[in-house]
Design a protein around this motif. Structure first.
Motif, mmCIF file in Angstrom:
data_model
loop_
_atom_site.group_PDB
_atom_site.id
_atom_site.type_symbol
_atom_site.label_atom_id
_atom_site.label_comp_id
_atom_site.label_asym_id
_atom_site.label_seq_id
_atom_site.Cartn_x
_atom_site.Cartn_y
_atom_site.Cartn_z
ATOM 1 N N ARG A 277 -48.148 0.818 58.250
ATOM 2 C CA ARG A 277 -48.864 -0.437 58.045
ATOM 3 C C ARG A 277 -49.242 -0.653 56.588
ATOM 4 O O ARG A 277 -49.950 -1.604 56.265
ATOM 5 N N GLY A 278 -48.806 0.284 55.731
ATOM 6 C CA GLY A 278 -49.098 0.172 54.309
ATOM 7 C C GLY A 278 -50.570 0.338 53.980
ATOM 8 O O GLY A 278 -51.051 -0.182 52.983
ATOM 9 N N ARG A 279 -51.279 1.078 54.826
ATOM 10 C CA ARG A 279 -52.722 1.266 54.629
ATOM 11 C C ARG A 279 -53.021 2.700 54.222
ATOM 12 O O ARG A 279 -52.365 3.635 54.669
ATOM 13 N N ARG A 280 -54.014 2.841 53.390
ATOM 14 C CA ARG A 280 -54.480 4.164 52.993
ATOM 15 C C ARG A 280 -55.347 4.718 54.118
ATOM 16 O O ARG A 280 -56.199 4.023 54.669
ATOM 17 N N MET A 281 -55.107 5.973 54.470
ATOM 18 C CA MET A 281 -55.849 6.587 55.561
ATOM 19 C C MET A 281 -57.030 7.387 55.019
ATOM 20 O O MET A 281 -56.859 8.250 54.161
ATOM 21 N N ALA A 282 -58.208 7.113 55.523
ATOM 22 C CA ALA A 282 -59.373 7.934 55.190
ATOM 23 C C ALA A 282 -59.243 9.262 55.920
ATOM 24 O O ALA A 282 -58.776 9.319 57.063
ATOM 25 N N GLU A 283 -59.650 10.339 55.283
ATOM 26 C CA GLU A 283 -59.505 11.682 55.863
ATOM 27 C C GLU A 283 -60.239 11.842 57.193
ATOM 28 O O GLU A 283 -59.822 12.629 58.039
ATOM 29 N N ASN A 284 -61.330 11.095 57.381
ATOM 30 C CA ASN A 284 -62.071 11.245 58.640
ATOM 31 C C ASN A 284 -61.226 10.840 59.847
ATOM 32 O O ASN A 284 -61.539 11.215 60.970
ATOM 33 N N ASN A 285 -60.129 10.101 59.656
ATOM 34 C CA ASN A 285 -59.246 9.750 60.767
ATOM 35 C C ASN A 285 -58.611 10.985 61.398
ATOM 36 O O ASN A 285 -58.240 10.958 62.568
ATOM 37 N N LEU A 286 -58.521 12.066 60.641
ATOM 38 C CA LEU A 286 -57.916 13.282 61.183
ATOM 39 C C LEU A 286 -58.835 13.991 62.178
ATOM 40 O O LEU A 286 -58.396 14.912 62.871
ATOM 41 N N ARG A 287 -60.099 13.562 62.291
ATOM 42 C CA ARG A 287 -60.971 14.085 63.356
ATOM 43 C C ARG A 287 -60.342 13.803 64.722
ATOM 44 O O ARG A 287 -60.553 14.541 65.675
#
Length: 176
Positions: free
Chosen positions: A106-116
């Motif tokens: 989606r061309g979006r930057r992923m915040a690290e908290n998404n890996l929770r």
């Protein structure tokens, strides 16, 4: 087979969101011939969620937990289920990769908290996500010698419905 529904989210208790998920799940359980005698709402609090899950497992063979699987600090369902199971949470690299790819596509930057959302209790099986980022869980356990199971599904209605139909009901019926 008795199955209880637990809806997670302080927003449900405050009336900010109406809990239509529990009624839909209840209807699906009835159509499948699975008894459901209790539905509970609990806020985003680890101790209360653990206590609610333990109480539900004392009186039911299975529990479907709806909500609390997101990436934020108040999404505590995974942690509470792990505590009830007596299991550690470990990262599932396949789930993490799916989440990374979704953001990248989606061309979006992923915040690290998404890996929770890629943390899985040892002994649990992942229900792959087809519509969002939070996978579901199938968490078998034994309490007082009796086999039990906890299912965790997202609170987003279209994600929840997909997982219940695709994975939870077939698994429940197989156990029944």
């Amino acid at each position: 087979m008795r199955c209880e529904v637990v809806a997670v989210g302080t927003e449900l208790l405050l009336g900010q969101i109406v809990d239509t998920n529990s009624s839909w799940i209840g209807e699906q359980l009835a159509l499948a011939g699975i008894d459901s005698f209790f539905q509970t709402k609990v806020g985003d609090n680890h101790a209360r969620l653990v206590a609610t899950l333990r109480h539900a497992l004392d009186r039911s063979d299975a529990v479907i937990v709806c909500g609390g699987l997101g990436p934020t600090h108040d999404d505590l369902t995974r942690e509470a289920i792990a505590a009830v199971m007596g299991a550690q949470l470990v990262p599932d690299e396949q789930v993490a990769e799916v989440i990374r790819e979704m953001f990248a596509s989606r061309g979006r930057r992923m915040a690290e908290n998404n890996l929770r959302q890629a943390l899985v209790p040892v002994g649990a099986t992942v229900i792959p996500q087809t519509r969002g980022t939070a996978p579901g869980l199938i968490c078998p356990l034994v309490l007082d010698g009796a086999p039990k199971v906890v299912y965790a599904v997202p609170g987003v209605p279209h994600e929840m419905k997909d997982m219940v139909v695709r994975a939870v009901l077939p698994d429940l019926l197989g156990r029944a």
